[in-house]
Design an enzyme around this catalytic site. Structure first.
Site, PDB file in Angstrom:
ATOM      1  N   ASN A   1       0.851  -1.192   0.000  1.00 33.55           N
ATOM      2  CA  ASN A   1       0.000   0.000   0.000  1.00 33.55           C
ATOM      3  C   ASN A   1       0.887   1.241   0.000  1.00 33.55           C
ATOM      4  O   ASN A   1       2.115   1.145   0.041  1.00 33.55           O
ATOM      5  CB  ASN A   1      -0.948  -0.017   1.210  1.00 33.55           C
ATOM      6  CG  ASN A   1      -0.173  -0.042   2.509  1.00 33.55           C
ATOM      7  OD1 ASN A   1       0.485   0.910   2.878  1.00 33.55           O
ATOM      8  ND2 ASN A   1      -0.240  -1.185   3.202  1.00 33.55           N
TER       9      ASN A   1
ATOM     10  N   ASP B   1      -4.182  -6.379   5.396  1.00 29.77           N
ATOM     11  CA  ASP B   1      -5.140  -7.231   6.103  1.00 29.77           C
ATOM     12  C   ASP B   1      -5.051  -8.678   5.621  1.00 29.77           C
ATOM     13  O   ASP B   1      -5.296  -9.606   6.378  1.00 29.77           O
ATOM     14  CB  ASP B   1      -6.557  -6.693   5.897  1.00 29.77           C
ATOM     15  CG  ASP B   1      -6.756  -5.385   6.655  1.00 29.77           C
ATOM     16  OD1 ASP B   1      -6.256  -5.301   7.798  1.00 29.77           O
ATOM     17  OD2 ASP B   1      -7.364  -4.447   6.110  1.00 29.77           O
TER      18      ASP B   1
ATOM     19  N   PRO C   1      -2.465 -11.722  10.829  1.00 24.49           N
ATOM     20  CA  PRO C   1      -2.754 -11.478  12.249  1.00 24.49           C
ATOM     21  C   PRO C   1      -2.945  -9.976  12.495  1.00 24.49           C
ATOM     22  O   PRO C   1      -2.313  -9.156  11.835  1.00 24.49           O
ATOM     23  CB  PRO C   1      -1.496 -11.982  12.966  1.00 24.49           C
ATOM     24  CG  PRO C   1      -0.434 -12.024  11.927  1.00 24.49           C
ATOM     25  CD  PRO C   1      -1.105 -12.232  10.608  1.00 24.49           C
ATOM     26  N   ASP C   2      -3.798  -9.656  13.436  1.00 22.10           N
ATOM     27  CA  ASP C   2      -3.990  -8.254  13.835  1.00 22.10           C
ATOM     28  C   ASP C   2      -2.979  -7.974  14.951  1.00 22.10           C
ATOM     29  O   ASP C   2      -3.195  -8.357  16.108  1.00 22.10           O
ATOM     30  CB  ASP C   2      -5.430  -8.053  14.321  1.00 22.10           C
ATOM     31  CG  ASP C   2      -5.698  -6.614  14.733  1.00 22.10           C
ATOM     32  OD1 ASP C   2      -4.727  -5.835  14.902  1.00 22.10           O
ATOM     33  OD2 ASP C   2      -6.879  -6.268  14.894  1.00 22.10           O
TER      34      ASP C   2
ATOM     35  N   LYS D   1     -10.872  -3.066  19.775  1.00 17.77           N
ATOM     36  CA  LYS D   1      -9.522  -3.545  20.098  1.00 17.77           C
ATOM     37  C   LYS D   1      -9.121  -3.216  21.534  1.00 17.77           C
ATOM     38  O   LYS D   1      -8.023  -3.545  21.961  1.00 17.77           O
ATOM     39  CB  LYS D   1      -8.495  -2.929  19.125  1.00 17.77           C
ATOM     40  CG  LYS D   1      -8.744  -3.293  17.657  1.00 17.77           C
ATOM     41  CD  LYS D   1      -7.514  -3.074  16.795  1.00 17.77           C
ATOM     42  CE  LYS D   1      -7.835  -3.239  15.316  1.00 17.77           C
ATOM     43  NZ  LYS D   1      -6.662  -3.341  14.465  1.00 17.77           N
TER      44      LYS D   1
HETATM   45  O1  C5P Z   1      -8.636  -2.444  12.054  1.00 17.07           O
HETATM   46  P1  C5P Z   1      -7.662  -1.607  11.332  1.00 17.07           P
HETATM   47  O2  C5P Z   1      -6.735  -2.384  10.460  1.00 17.07           O
HETATM   48  O3  C5P Z   1      -8.244  -0.468  10.571  1.00 17.07           O
HETATM   49  O4  C5P Z   1      -6.783  -0.954  12.508  1.00 17.07           O
HETATM   50  C1  C5P Z   1      -5.721  -0.111  12.234  1.00 17.07           C
HETATM   51  C2  C5P Z   1      -4.773  -0.154  13.382  1.00 17.07           C
HETATM   52  O5  C5P Z   1      -4.417  -1.495  13.679  1.00 17.07           O
HETATM   53  C3  C5P Z   1      -3.462   0.536  13.081  1.00 17.07           C
HETATM   54  O6  C5P Z   1      -2.944   1.044  14.285  1.00 17.07           O
HETATM   55  C4  C5P Z   1      -2.608  -0.595  12.533  1.00 17.07           C
HETATM   56  O7  C5P Z   1      -1.222  -0.332  12.698  1.00 17.07           O
HETATM   57  C5  C5P Z   1      -3.051  -1.764  13.376  1.00 17.07           C
HETATM   58  N1  C5P Z   1      -3.039  -3.051  12.676  1.00 17.07           N
HETATM   59  C6  C5P Z   1      -2.174  -4.042  13.087  1.00 17.07           C
HETATM   60  N2  C5P Z   1      -2.176  -5.271  12.460  1.00 17.07           N
HETATM   61  C7  C5P Z   1      -3.012  -5.503  11.429  1.00 17.07           C
HETATM   62  C8  C5P Z   1      -3.884  -4.496  11.002  1.00 17.07           C
HETATM   63  C9  C5P Z   1      -3.857  -3.286  11.634  1.00 17.07           C
HETATM   64  O8  C5P Z   1      -1.389  -3.838  14.030  1.00 17.07           O
HETATM   65  N3  C5P Z   1      -2.995  -6.679  10.847  1.00 17.07           N
END
Ligand code: C5P
Length: 398
Positions: free
Chosen positions: A209, A278, A306-307, A342
């Site tokens: 991105n 994502d 993973p988030d 979160k």
């Molecule tokens: O849910 P979303 O992706 O929009 O959330 C964005 C926040 O989560 C940002 O702080 C981003 O750095 C973090 N994030 C993360 N790991 C992911 C996706 C997002 O740490 N896989």
């Protein structure tokens, strides 16, 4: 106006870089500082005191025996109320004098008699800079708590290339502003993610991105300025690592995840600025996908990454977590939803149209106290405001 109310002494010593000191002075005054210029005799051979007098709006001093000081104590009076003394350019001779406590002209005497902190921006030919005597002197200065700014490496006025070039005025100004920042995160460990991730499709292609990494790098720098011990887990960007920050370079979301979890246990603060993909291709192709004559294009199956922030926030004893929300619209609603989902104390939101890729941004902070607007500003200054908010939240948690 980042130096509003600051009283500075600008010392100028003899060197061709003295012309850059005029620009530095201009920038200092533009930031609100009141500046008293003191020049060495040699400096006046390069730029006349009239230039500095016009730019500072104050008389320039060069002579130890200047009769303008009623008590004949220019060396004491000129720096008595100073918040800092900045010497730029600082010649090899001047560094040597300071290292040895010599006081044979107004500037060196004033520096020896100082109570204010001293910052020096060396400028000299590369051989002079690399000479063991200068190396020893610089080490002595650092040991005495003197802040040495630069020098840079590059083309020199003598026609050679190497270390010894004085930093540009704007870089010296930056260091000076950084020096005055409150040490609100002193001794705290801060881990950040920044930049994009790159998810391989095959050995040469991938999903990524347009995140520039600038905001994350600016926050890393601001946290460092505030006295934190900073680790920056960075996706692929072309930015230089901020001074004093440890950088771990990664490519994919999985690598970023691994790097974060390797370090997370000891952190007081985790700031997730990275634009993490994502999804990633479930199985990257081992060799480059060839274009075929068949009409059917290949299908790439994606799986969820993973988030990272979500997982850190869900730890039994998480560090103070800060998330980012870059949205195209409905910023407040999405950011608040993200904060709750979160369970993050602070979300920094921005509209993609306002800041993606650029040096400026408009931000909104969302925390338990509600929504707080940070008006359009440089990412560097916004970063300082975010750090100040983080320090307040950390304080509240104690
Ligand atoms: O849910 P979303 O992706 O929009 O959330 C964005 C926040 O989560 C940002 O702080 C981003 O750095 C973090 N994030 C993360 N790991 C992911 C996706 C997002 O740490 N896989």
């Amino acid at each position: 106006m980042e130096l509003q109310g600051k009283r500075l002494v600008l010392g100028v010593t003899g060197g061709i870089a003295a012309y850059k000191a005029a620009e530095l002075l201009r920038q200092m005054t533009r930031e609100g500082a009141s500046v008293q210029v003191v020049m060495s005799e040699a400096a006046t051979r390069f730029v006349t005191p009239v230039t500095f007098q016009a730019l500072s709006g104050q008389p320039v001093f060069t002579d130890q025996w200047d009769a303008r000081m009623a008590n004949n104590m220019a060396h004491i009076d000129l720096s008595r109320h100073a918040d800092a003394i900045v010497v730029a350019p600082a010649s090899a001779d001047f560094l040597a004098k300071v290292a040895h406590g010599l006081a044979d002209d107004l500037l060196s005497t004033l520096v020896l008699a100082r109570e204010a902190p001293l910052l020096v921006a060396p400028a000299m030919n590369r051989q002079m800079w690399q000479n063991p005597a200068t190396r020893r002197n610089v080490a002595t200065l650092a040991g005495d708590g003197i802040v040495v700014i630069g020098p840079a490496s590059g083309e020199q006025a003598c026609g050679e290339t190497g270390p010894g070039r004085m930093l540009e005025a704007v870089e010296i100004l930056d260091e000076l502003i950084a020096y005055f920042q409150p040490k609100s995160l002193a001794g705290k460990k801060v881990l950040l993610t920044a930049g994009p991730t790159f998810e391989a499709i095959d050995p040469v292609r991938g999903i990524t991105n347009l995140s520039s990494g600038k905001m994350g790098y600016a926050i890393a720098r601001a946290a460092r300025e505030a006295g934190a011990q900073v680790t920056l887990v960075s996706g692929p960007v072309g930015l230089p690592c901020p001074a004093g920050v440890e950088r771990l370079s990664v490519t994919s979301a999985l690598e970023m995840h691994a790097a974060v979890f390797e370090r997370i246990a000891e952190q007081a603060v985790f700031i997730a600025v990275a634009a993490v993909a994502d999804y990633r291709p479930s199985q990257p192709f081992e060799s480059k996908i060839k274009k075929t004559t068949q009409t059917l294009a290949p299908t790439i199956e994606l799986v969820l990454n993973p988030d990272i922030l979500g997982e850190v926030a869900a730890l039994p004893q998480p560090p103070l977590c800060v998330g980012f929300a870059a949205e195209s619209e409905n910023l407040t609603a999405y950011a608040e939803e993200k904060r709750r989902r979160k369970r993050i104390p602070l979300i920094v939101g921005n509209l993609i149209a306002d800041g993606f890729g650029g040096d400026h941004n408009t931000l909104r902070l969302f925390d338990d106290d509600g929504e707080h607007l940070l008006p359009p500003d440089s990412k560097r200054r916004l970063a300082r405001q975010i750090v100040a908010r983080i320090a307040t939240l950390l304080e509240k948690r104690r």
